[in-house]
Design an enzyme around this catalytic site. Structure first.
Site, PDB file in Angstrom:
ATOM      1  N   CYS A 151     -15.859 -13.441 -15.025  1.00 39.73           N
ATOM      2  CA  CYS A 151     -14.724 -13.582 -14.107  1.00 39.73           C
ATOM      3  C   CYS A 151     -15.202 -13.654 -12.657  1.00 39.73           C
ATOM      4  CB  CYS A 151     -13.728 -12.448 -14.355  1.00 39.73           C
ATOM      5  SG  CYS A 151     -12.096 -12.763 -13.672  1.00 39.73           S
ATOM      6  N   HIS A 173     -12.961 -12.077 -20.484  1.00 36.99           N
ATOM      7  CA  HIS A 173     -13.579 -10.749 -20.377  1.00 36.99           C
ATOM      8  C   HIS A 173     -14.035 -10.218 -21.734  1.00 36.99           C
ATOM      9  CE1 HIS A 173     -12.609  -9.647 -16.165  1.00 36.99           C
ATOM     10  NE2 HIS A 173     -11.668 -10.555 -16.319  1.00 36.99           N
ATOM     11  N   GLU A 219     -16.024  -7.867 -22.404  1.00 35.75           N
ATOM     12  CA  GLU A 219     -16.173  -6.402 -22.410  1.00 35.75           C
ATOM     13  C   GLU A 219     -14.876  -5.697 -22.797  1.00 35.75           C
ATOM     14  OE1 GLU A 219     -15.693  -8.206 -19.828  1.00 35.75           O
ATOM     15  OE2 GLU A 219     -14.640  -7.150 -18.212  1.00 35.75           O
TER      16      GLU A 219
END
Lengths: 75, 231
Positions: free
Chosen positions: B85, B201, B203
């Site tokens: 990002c 994302h 994660e």
């Protein structure tokens, strides 16, 4: 001391979402005949620097040469 | 295997990345943006957020943080660097990756899970081509652009690793990316394959309690590939 005005705009062919939105909004407000709106940045810079230094500042930080053009004017 | 997660003023996903890495059994530590030492790290992650308030352009100021010259050196040595990002935006500003990320075509901040198709491989991802992943995006400037020459070069080299797609992996047609990204590009790597940037994302999806585990592959792949490289 010198004063500079810097105009940063998207390069030709780079889609400008705020510009297109303003264009549509103007049409919605009844303004006919607007062909294109381009939205960019205005930077005012003053100091003991010459145009070549300001150009370097634009290339390095103030504009992104990948997507933007800039124009420097002495104010 | 130790990951360095860079923290800029305004980063806000660094804890998620550290959590994800540790959950998968690897080491992770924060690296402050004023640090200029990446010794002891095997991989570096630039996390999401709003570094320096996104002033001037997203990533434009973070790119000049002291740590970034080290990140450039680290990348030039062929070591793995991941930008998620805002981290992706920083990597393009630092010219470690080509192109730039503009404001979303629809002018809206988009925060929702999206489907992504694996169209290439790199140090961070080498799943079978065509694999579909479901990973959230969360951004205002994810509209990827580059010039035609760069795009065709990236296609030739297989640098377009992830594209936005439909649930079944098909493309919804030109310009269908949620943010308007050119060629539906969601993630690209450099020619060498060690620097990878993506808007979604990973994660955030390493544990099924947050909606899936499609993000695990990114962290496990780099660890496996580093181990293969060293053996």
């Amino acid at each position: 001391m010198a004063d500079y005005e810097i105009f940063v705009t998207y390069k030709e062919g780079i889609f400008d979402p705020p510009g297109v939105t303003a264009e549509r909004a103007l049409a919605n407000l009844g303004y006919q005949g607007v062909d294109e709106v381009k939205i960019g940045k205005y930077i005012r810079l003053s100091g003991d620097v010459d145009t070549s230094q300001v150009t370097e500042m634009c290339e390095k930080l103030l504009a992104n040469p990948v997507i933007e053009d800039f124009r420097i004017e002495s104010a | 295997m130790r990951f360095g997660v860079v923290v800029f003023p305004g980063s806000n996903c660094e804890q998620d990345v550290v959590h994800a890495v540790r959950l998968l059994g690897f080491e992770a530590d924060y690296v402050w943006h004023q640090d200029s030492d990446l010794d002891g790290f095997d991989a570096v992650v630039l996390p999401g957020g709003f570094s320096y308030g996104d002033y001037i352009r997203t990533g434009a100021v973070a790119r000049f943080s002291p740590v970034m010259s080290e990140v450039v050196r680290f990348a030039e040595k062929g070591r793995p660097v991941l930008g998620i990002c805002n981290g992706f935006q920083i990597l393009t500003e630092a010219r470690l990756l080509p192109g730039a990320l503009l404001r979303n075509r629809g002018l809206k901040f988009i925060c929702r899970p999206v489907h992504l198709r694996v169209d290439g491989s790199c140090s961070w991802l080498d799943l079978p081509m065509g694999t579909v992943l479901k990973i959230p995006i969360n951004h205002n400037e994810g509209n990827y652009v580059c010039d035609e020459a760069v795009l065709s070069q990236m296609r030739e080299n297989g640098q377009v690793v992830l594209r936005y797609c439909e649930k079944d992996g098909s493309s919804a047609g030109a310009g269908s990316a949620p943010n308007g990204a050119l060629d539906d590009i969601a993630g690209i790597c450099n020619e060498r394959g060690n620097v990878f940037g993506l808007m979604p994302h990973p994660e955030r999806v390493v544990d099924p309690i947050t909606g899936g585990n499609d993000g695990q592959a990114f962290f496990t792949t780099v660890v496996r590939r580093l181990a293969e490289f060293e053996s």
